[in-house]
Design a protein around this motif. Structure first.
Motif, PDB file in Angstrom:
ATOM      1  N   GLU A  46      97.138  46.296  27.719  1.00 20.07           N
ATOM      2  CA  GLU A  46      95.871  45.889  28.319  1.00 20.07           C
ATOM      3  C   GLU A  46      96.094  45.750  29.823  1.00 20.07           C
ATOM      4  OE1 GLU A  46      92.942  42.717  26.650  1.00 20.07           O
ATOM      5  OE2 GLU A  46      94.255  41.662  28.076  1.00 20.07           O
ATOM      6  N   GLY A  48      94.215  45.076  33.891  1.00 21.46           N
ATOM      7  CA  GLY A  48      93.081  44.452  34.545  1.00 21.46           C
ATOM      8  C   GLY A  48      93.335  44.180  36.016  1.00 21.46           C
ATOM      9  N   GLY A 173      85.629  35.095  27.775  1.00 24.08           N
ATOM     10  CA  GLY A 173      85.134  36.451  27.842  1.00 24.08           C
ATOM     11  C   GLY A 173      83.626  36.504  28.008  1.00 24.08           C
ATOM     12  N   SER A 175      82.119  39.502  28.561  1.00 25.15           N
ATOM     13  CA  SER A 175      81.825  40.757  27.868  1.00 25.15           C
ATOM     14  C   SER A 175      83.159  41.354  27.455  1.00 25.15           C
ATOM     15  CB  SER A 175      81.047  41.719  28.772  1.00 25.15           C
ATOM     16  OG  SER A 175      81.860  42.179  29.833  1.00 25.15           O
ATOM     17  N   ARG A 176      83.134  42.535  26.898  1.00 26.87           N
ATOM     18  CA  ARG A 176      84.381  43.161  26.443  1.00 26.87           C
ATOM     19  C   ARG A 176      85.323  43.448  27.614  1.00 26.87           C
ATOM     20  NH1 ARG A 176      84.846  48.522  22.532  1.00 26.87           N
ATOM     21  NH2 ARG A 176      87.132  48.494  22.345  1.00 26.87           N
ATOM     22  N   HIS A 177      84.785  43.700  28.803  1.00 24.63           N
ATOM     23  CA  HIS A 177      85.607  44.103  29.943  1.00 24.63           C
ATOM     24  C   HIS A 177      85.594  43.098  31.093  1.00 24.63           C
ATOM     25  CE1 HIS A 177      86.317  48.083  28.240  1.00 24.63           C
ATOM     26  NE2 HIS A 177      85.028  48.151  27.973  1.00 24.63           N
ATOM     27  N   LEU A 178      84.970  41.939  30.920  1.00 24.03           N
ATOM     28  CA  LEU A 178      84.880  40.987  32.014  1.00 24.03           C
ATOM     29  C   LEU A 178      85.154  39.575  31.500  1.00 24.03           C
ATOM     30  CD1 LEU A 178      84.166  40.750  35.055  1.00 24.03           C
ATOM     31  CD2 LEU A 178      81.820  40.217  34.345  1.00 24.03           C
ATOM     32  N   THR A 212      88.058  38.617  36.167  1.00 22.44           N
ATOM     33  CA  THR A 212      88.995  39.714  35.894  1.00 22.44           C
ATOM     34  C   THR A 212      88.270  40.823  35.161  1.00 22.44           C
ATOM     35  OG1 THR A 212      90.884  38.208  35.749  1.00 22.44           O
ATOM     36  CG2 THR A 212      91.144  40.370  34.732  1.00 22.44           C
ATOM     37  N   LEU A 213      88.458  42.060  35.650  1.00 15.86           N
ATOM     38  CA  LEU A 213      87.884  43.239  35.010  1.00 15.86           C
ATOM     39  C   LEU A 213      88.961  43.932  34.198  1.00 15.86           C
ATOM     40  CD1 LEU A 213      85.503  45.274  34.706  1.00 15.86           C
ATOM     41  CD2 LEU A 213      86.432  46.431  36.744  1.00 15.86           C
ATOM     42  N   LEU A 214      88.750  44.098  32.902  1.00 17.79           N
ATOM     43  CA  LEU A 214      89.715  44.739  32.008  1.00 17.79           C
ATOM     44  C   LEU A 214      89.361  46.206  31.820  1.00 17.79           C
ATOM     45  CD1 LEU A 214      89.897  41.957  29.264  1.00 17.79           C
ATOM     46  CD2 LEU A 214      91.407  42.255  31.231  1.00 17.79           C
ATOM     47  N   PHE A 215      90.416  47.036  31.688  1.00 13.14           N
ATOM     48  CA  PHE A 215      90.177  48.466  31.443  1.00 13.14           C
ATOM     49  C   PHE A 215      91.328  49.047  30.632  1.00 13.14           C
ATOM     50  CE2 PHE A 215      92.034  47.763  35.619  1.00 13.14           C
ATOM     51  CZ  PHE A 215      93.142  48.579  35.619  1.00 13.14           C
TER      52      PHE A 215
END
Length: 215
Positions: A46, A48, A173, A175-178, A212-215
């Protein structure tokens, strides 16, 4: 200091290259038996990036001849984690902070500029379908600089953070990515500083919060 910093960064990159390779191999070798219900591998990487605000508070100052008043600063970080199943992860990051402290002695008053770079290694518990994260572990400060300008000359105040610290935090969390995260950093020893010819020791804690932005 430069040699120490370079060695730690090289070891850090090498460790996570091995972790990434191991996570990929584990996921590929268990393609059919290690998939969760959402069709993602149970062992995976993972990544970010994040930004936020930071505050350096003072637990103790050894003298009353110098008054220190910390101010809010900014922080940025690049995150990496190995997720193990749906509820656990080993997280680390390269975390940079920049801020300032107002310092006053009987003779002068200056703004001290601070810069800090940390590498935390945290165990992470993920709950409520990854909407809540609890993190804790050691935090290694690989760079801590504090300096001010007097009569056109750069004066060194000394380190604001020791090498060894403990960190604990929580993430929510959105959202899924933030995710929004907050962290507390507890120092394991004091630092020796100098201001206006006065030697003092300080022990400071830090609090950070941001997105934090996850990708």
């Amino acid at each position: 200091m430069k040699s120490k910093f370079r060695d730690i960064i090289v070891a850090f990159i090498a460790t996570f290259a091995l972790m990434a390779g191991g996570a990929k191999a584990s996921a590929q070798s268990s393609e059919y038996s290690f998939y969760a219900q959402e069709d993602t591998p149970r062992v995976r990487m993972e990544w970010g990036v994040g930004v936020g605000a930071t505050y350096t508070g003072l637990r103790e100052v050894s003298t009353n001849l110098v008054a220190l008043k910390p101010r809010m600063g900014i922080a940025g970080h690049f995150d990496m984690a190995v997720r193990i199943g749906r509820n656990f992860a080993i997280e680390t990051e390269i975390h940079y902070e920049g801020g300032s402290i107002n310092a006053e002695s009987p003779r002068v008053n200056h703004k001290i500029r601070t810069r800090t770079m940390d590498i935390p290694v945290l165990l992470s518990l993920r709950m409520a379908n990854n909407h809540i994260r609890l993190n804790a572990g050691p935090l290694f400060t690989v760079m801590s600089r504090a300096e001010y300008t007097e009569n056109g000359n750069t004066m060194f105040f000394g380190d604001m953070s020791p090498t060894w610290n403990l960190a604990a935090g929580v993430g929510i969390g959105l959202s899924r990515h933030l995710i929004i995260e907050a962290r507390y950093v507890h120092p394991l020893k004091s630092c020796v500083n100098q201001f206006d010819g006065i030697e003092l020791s300080t022990r400071s804690y830090r609090v950070t919060a941001g997105l934090t932005l996850l990708f």
